[in-house]
Write an enzyme that holds these catalytic residues in place. Structure first.
Site, mmCIF file in Angstrom:
data_model
loop_
_atom_site.group_PDB
_atom_site.id
_atom_site.type_symbol
_atom_site.label_atom_id
_atom_site.label_comp_id
_atom_site.label_asym_id
_atom_site.label_seq_id
_atom_site.Cartn_x
_atom_site.Cartn_y
_atom_site.Cartn_z
ATOM 1 N N ALA A 14 0.846 -1.229 0.057
ATOM 2 C CA ALA A 14 0.012 0.026 -0.004
ATOM 3 C C ALA A 14 0.833 1.318 0.047
ATOM 4 O O ALA A 14 0.802 2.194 -0.701
ATOM 5 C CB ALA A 14 -1.004 -0.030 1.176
ATOM 6 N N GLU A 33 9.342 3.293 6.900
ATOM 7 C CA GLU A 33 9.319 2.022 7.181
ATOM 8 C C GLU A 33 10.043 1.472 8.290
ATOM 9 O O GLU A 33 11.121 1.727 8.211
ATOM 10 C CB GLU A 33 9.523 1.263 5.804
ATOM 11 C CG GLU A 33 9.579 -0.391 6.025
ATOM 12 C CD GLU A 33 8.434 -1.104 6.496
ATOM 13 O OE1 GLU A 33 7.323 -0.900 6.140
ATOM 14 O OE2 GLU A 33 8.725 -1.798 7.595
ATOM 15 N N GLN A 34 9.492 0.756 9.088
ATOM 16 C CA GLN A 34 10.097 0.384 10.473
ATOM 17 C C GLN A 34 11.085 -0.672 10.271
ATOM 18 O O GLN A 34 12.138 -0.675 11.091
ATOM 19 C CB GLN A 34 8.899 -0.017 11.324
ATOM 20 C CG GLN A 34 8.223 -1.290 11.215
ATOM 21 C CD GLN A 34 6.905 -1.760 12.300
ATOM 22 O OE1 GLN A 34 7.322 -1.111 13.093
ATOM 23 N NE2 GLN A 34 6.799 -2.919 11.829
ATOM 24 N N ARG A 107 6.348 -12.548 -2.863
ATOM 25 C CA ARG A 107 6.305 -11.036 -2.278
ATOM 26 C C ARG A 107 7.448 -10.373 -2.219
ATOM 27 O O ARG A 107 7.448 -8.898 -2.301
ATOM 28 C CB ARG A 107 5.724 -11.213 -0.937
ATOM 29 C CG ARG A 107 4.119 -11.466 -0.776
ATOM 30 C CD ARG A 107 4.069 -12.100 0.468
ATOM 31 N NE ARG A 107 2.536 -12.505 0.473
ATOM 32 C CZ ARG A 107 1.565 -11.834 0.924
ATOM 33 N NH1 ARG A 107 1.803 -10.655 1.485
ATOM 34 N NH2 ARG A 107 0.425 -12.193 0.885
ATOM 35 N N TYR A 218 0.732 -22.406 -6.255
ATOM 36 C CA TYR A 218 1.052 -21.684 -7.563
ATOM 37 C C TYR A 218 2.213 -21.652 -7.678
ATOM 38 O O TYR A 218 3.052 -21.425 -6.833
ATOM 39 C CB TYR A 218 -0.002 -20.634 -7.961
ATOM 40 C CG TYR A 218 -0.006 -19.516 -6.847
ATOM 41 C CD1 TYR A 218 1.124 -18.495 -6.522
ATOM 42 C CD2 TYR A 218 -0.838 -19.199 -5.903
ATOM 43 C CE1 TYR A 218 1.317 -17.701 -5.572
ATOM 44 C CE2 TYR A 218 -1.071 -18.322 -4.953
ATOM 45 C CZ TYR A 218 0.018 -17.655 -4.789
ATOM 46 O OH TYR A 218 0.155 -16.764 -3.777
ATOM 47 N N ASP A 300 -4.346 -2.640 4.361
ATOM 48 C CA ASP A 300 -4.804 -3.285 5.519
ATOM 49 C C ASP A 300 -4.993 -2.418 6.666
ATOM 50 O O ASP A 300 -5.711 -2.913 7.450
ATOM 51 C CB ASP A 300 -3.834 -4.258 5.849
ATOM 52 C CG ASP A 300 -3.634 -5.789 5.036
ATOM 53 O OD1 ASP A 300 -4.417 -5.838 3.958
ATOM 54 O OD2 ASP A 300 -2.996 -6.994 5.297
HETATM 55 C C1 LIG Z 1 -1.994 -15.980 3.715
HETATM 56 C C2 LIG Z 1 -2.388 -14.697 2.868
HETATM 57 C C3 LIG Z 1 -2.449 -14.759 1.418
HETATM 58 C C4 LIG Z 1 -2.484 -13.535 0.811
HETATM 59 N N1 LIG Z 1 -2.705 -13.706 -0.522
HETATM 60 C C5 LIG Z 1 -2.942 -12.506 -1.197
HETATM 61 C C6 LIG Z 1 -3.066 -12.606 -2.612
HETATM 62 O O1 LIG Z 1 -3.277 -13.593 -3.058
HETATM 63 N N2 LIG Z 1 -3.439 -11.386 -3.207
HETATM 64 C C7 LIG Z 1 -3.663 -10.169 -2.536
HETATM 65 O O2 LIG Z 1 -3.756 -8.987 -3.313
HETATM 66 N N3 LIG Z 1 -3.288 -10.252 -1.416
HETATM 67 C C8 LIG Z 1 -3.089 -11.251 -0.540
HETATM 68 N N4 LIG Z 1 -2.887 -11.183 0.720
HETATM 69 C C9 LIG Z 1 -3.127 -10.000 1.459
HETATM 70 C C10 LIG Z 1 -1.922 -8.908 1.365
HETATM 71 O O3 LIG Z 1 -0.925 -9.721 1.736
HETATM 72 C C11 LIG Z 1 -2.151 -7.724 2.233
HETATM 73 O O4 LIG Z 1 -3.324 -7.085 2.048
HETATM 74 C C12 LIG Z 1 -1.103 -6.749 1.720
HETATM 75 O O5 LIG Z 1 0.244 -7.148 1.865
HETATM 76 C C13 LIG Z 1 -1.161 -5.499 2.748
HETATM 77 O O6 LIG Z 1 -0.541 -4.847 2.226
HETATM 78 P P1 LIG Z 1 -0.339 -3.511 3.252
HETATM 79 O O7 LIG Z 1 0.887 -2.453 2.643
HETATM 80 O O8 LIG Z 1 -1.439 -2.537 3.470
HETATM 81 O O9 LIG Z 1 0.248 -3.699 4.637
HETATM 82 P P2 LIG Z 1 1.716 -4.577 5.156
HETATM 83 O O10 LIG Z 1 2.219 -5.542 3.849
HETATM 84 O O11 LIG Z 1 1.180 -5.392 6.472
HETATM 85 O O12 LIG Z 1 2.751 -3.332 5.294
HETATM 86 C C14 LIG Z 1 2.497 -2.560 6.371
HETATM 87 C C15 LIG Z 1 4.014 -2.009 6.650
HETATM 88 O O13 LIG Z 1 3.846 -1.019 7.583
HETATM 89 C C16 LIG Z 1 5.114 -1.157 8.439
HETATM 90 N N5 LIG Z 1 4.891 -0.347 9.747
HETATM 91 C C17 LIG Z 1 3.882 -0.843 10.763
HETATM 92 N N6 LIG Z 1 3.758 0.015 11.606
HETATM 93 C C18 LIG Z 1 4.707 0.928 11.415
HETATM 94 C C19 LIG Z 1 5.118 2.271 12.016
HETATM 95 N N7 LIG Z 1 4.515 2.501 13.163
HETATM 96 N N8 LIG Z 1 6.128 3.058 11.465
HETATM 97 C C20 LIG Z 1 6.720 2.710 10.458
HETATM 98 N N9 LIG Z 1 6.312 1.351 9.540
HETATM 99 C C21 LIG Z 1 5.327 0.602 10.138
HETATM 100 C C22 LIG Z 1 5.506 -2.813 8.576
HETATM 101 O O14 LIG Z 1 6.556 -2.811 8.770
HETATM 102 C C23 LIG Z 1 5.101 -3.131 6.910
HETATM 103 O O15 LIG Z 1 6.248 -2.896 6.205
HETATM 104 C C24 LIG Z 1 -2.663 -12.512 1.523
HETATM 105 C C25 LIG Z 1 -2.483 -12.189 2.639
HETATM 106 C C26 LIG Z 1 -2.362 -13.313 3.564
HETATM 107 C C27 LIG Z 1 -2.110 -13.461 5.042
#
Ligand SMILES: Cc1cc2nc3c(=O)[nH]c(=O)nc-3n(C[C@H](O)[C@H](O)[C@H](O)COP(=O)(O)OP(=O)(O)OC[C@H]3O[C@@H](n4cnc5c(N)ncnc54)[C@H](O)[C@@H]3O)c2cc1C
Length: 413
Positions: A14, A33-34, A107, A218, A300
């Protein structure tokens, strides 16, 4: 309007995609990024056309195609039926119909491509080992208190975008949103060398449905590795949200010793990994207000979902595109963030609900499982992509123009 200094907390899918989209519209973006360095769990992710077309629009197609796989088909199996019950074409068929590919990708490869693009884009600062601690309001913006390599810093910005994942501090502490709760499902993930997998499975996505459990597999890493995700209904008793699990624990939890539970082709896949990583699948009700003044949430952090529609990452990428659109049209970040939330909520809730329903469908047993299998065998199993049409056909340009949203509510249909 352009040129706002914006802070993105979190450098996952995201945060990095948002930074790319926002910099393209002329904003100056700092991503904190932490993690001290780019890290991503050794597992795969499916990127469907609604999201791949946004990444392609960012110019990332050549880099992603070097590492992603375009699976030829989706094969659905049922343990109660003892084998395959449906097959739907993917590959060129998806590209032809949805004008964008469905990719499966490691990933770490996706994170690397996004990170390299961020580094190559003027106007973005990506700072690792940097953690958002707190915020306080300022006239026309927000002051963020950040630690960078253990040193305290203050950053004054026009807007804060919380992209800090399912256990987001921006959601719970800054926005007063709900905490993440274990959703009663645990995902076990592993990757194995592709040459250990039967030849006929190496270009396909597979889904095995079983009472109270399922398996998805896959190819990833340009077809060199094979990704396995096995999900089971469970209690979560560990302290952390992701922990290693041995092959023995896995076999016990999935009943691999019971000869009738998993037919041989599934069991031979499930016994390949020497070890797994297990994840507590978490969620929360995303109906709270994501935005307030110059603060909003994406990915998320705003709407973690069960992964059974493979859309958590896809929705995060969509969020980034919509947010960039509203920031282009609005007079200030607060108005843009409200408009972004208005544009996103209904779709996100519908996808979260679809994922929940899929989870129930995959885990049916007894008579309902029998009828599910029958429907798939009688033809629905060759038209599975139809069910995704409303998700995959989405484009940012389909939305009511952000300018219209800012002007007021939509007229009644
Ligand atoms: C088993 C599984 C299978 C999945 N399969 C799929 C799929 O096939 N297709 C799909 O689209 N999605 C899939 N997903 C969902 C997908 O992985 C997540 O929705 C996506 O990774 C979310 O991205 P994000 O950047 O919102 O959050 P995250 O990837 O959690 O990134 C958040 C980041 O914020 C950082 N952070 C946290 N707190 C702080 C802070 N205070 N200060 C600075 N940095 C901070 C963390 O270190 C992290 O790097 C799957 C999830 C799971 C669990």
């Amino acid at each position: 309007m352009s040129g706002h200094p914006l802070l993105v907390a979190g450098g996952g899918i995201a945060g990095l995609t948002a930074a790319l989209m926002l910099a393209r519209s002329g904003h100056r973006v700092t991503v904190i990024e932490q993690a001290a360095e780019p890290t991503e769990v050794g597992a795969g992710i499916q990127i469907s056309p609604n999201a791949s077309r946004i990444l392609i629009d960012l110019g990332l197609r050549p880099a992603l195609e070097r590492v992603a796989v375009t699976p030829e088909d989706l094969r659905v199996y049922s343990t109660r039926a003892g084998g395959e019950i449906g097959r739907t074409l993917l590959g060129g068929e998806v590209e032809r119909r949805w004008r964008a590919p469905l990719w499966v990708i490691h990933r770490a490869d996706l994170a690397r491509v996004l990170t390299e693009a961020v580094h190559a884009t003027p106007g973005i600062d990506l700072v690792h080992d940097a953690r958002l601690r707190d915020v306080e309001p300022l006239p026309g913006g927000i002051r963020a208190f950040v630690t960078i390599a253990s040193e305290p810093h203050e950053l004054d910005v026009a807007g804060l975008i919380g992209a800090d994942g399912v256990r987001s501090g921006v959601r719970t502490r800054v926005r007063g949103g709900p905490p993440a709760r274990y959703a009663g499902r645990t995902a076990y993930r592993a990757t194995v060398e592709i040459d250990r997998v039967p030849e006929e499975l190496r270009r396909s996505t597979g889904l095995w449905m079983s009472p109270k459990a399922h398996l998805v597999h896959y190819p990833i890493r340009g077809g060199r590795l094979f990704n396995l995700v096995a999900v089971v209904e469970d209690d979560w008793t560990d302290e952390s949200w992701s922990v290693p699990a041995s092959a023995e624990e896995f076999a016990r939890r999935f009943g691999l010793w019971e000869p009738k539970l998993w037919p041989q082709p599934a069991r031979s896949l499930l016994t390949l990994p020497a070890a797994w990583t297990k994840w507590a699948l978490c969620g929360f009700d995303c109906r709270f207000e994501w935005s307030s003044g110059p603060v909003t949430l994406i990915g998320d952090a705003a709407h973690a979902t069960l992964p059974f529609a493979a859309q958590g990452g896809g929705m995060a990428i969509e969020d980034a595109a919509v947010l960039a659109g509203t920031l282009e049209a609005a007079p200030n970040p607060a108005a843009a963030f409200r408009a972004y939330e208005a544009l996103r909520k209904a779709r996100v809730r519908a996808i979260v609900e679809t994922a929940r329903k899929n989870g129930r469908l995959y885990h049916l047993g007894g008579t309902t499982g029998f009828f599910r299998d029958l429907v798939l065998k009688l033809g629905a199993g060759s038209r599975l992509t139809e069910r995704h049409d409303w998700i995959w056909s989405w484009r940012p340009s389909d939305l009511r123009k952000p300018r219209d949203i800012l002007a007021g509510p939509a007229p009644a249909p």
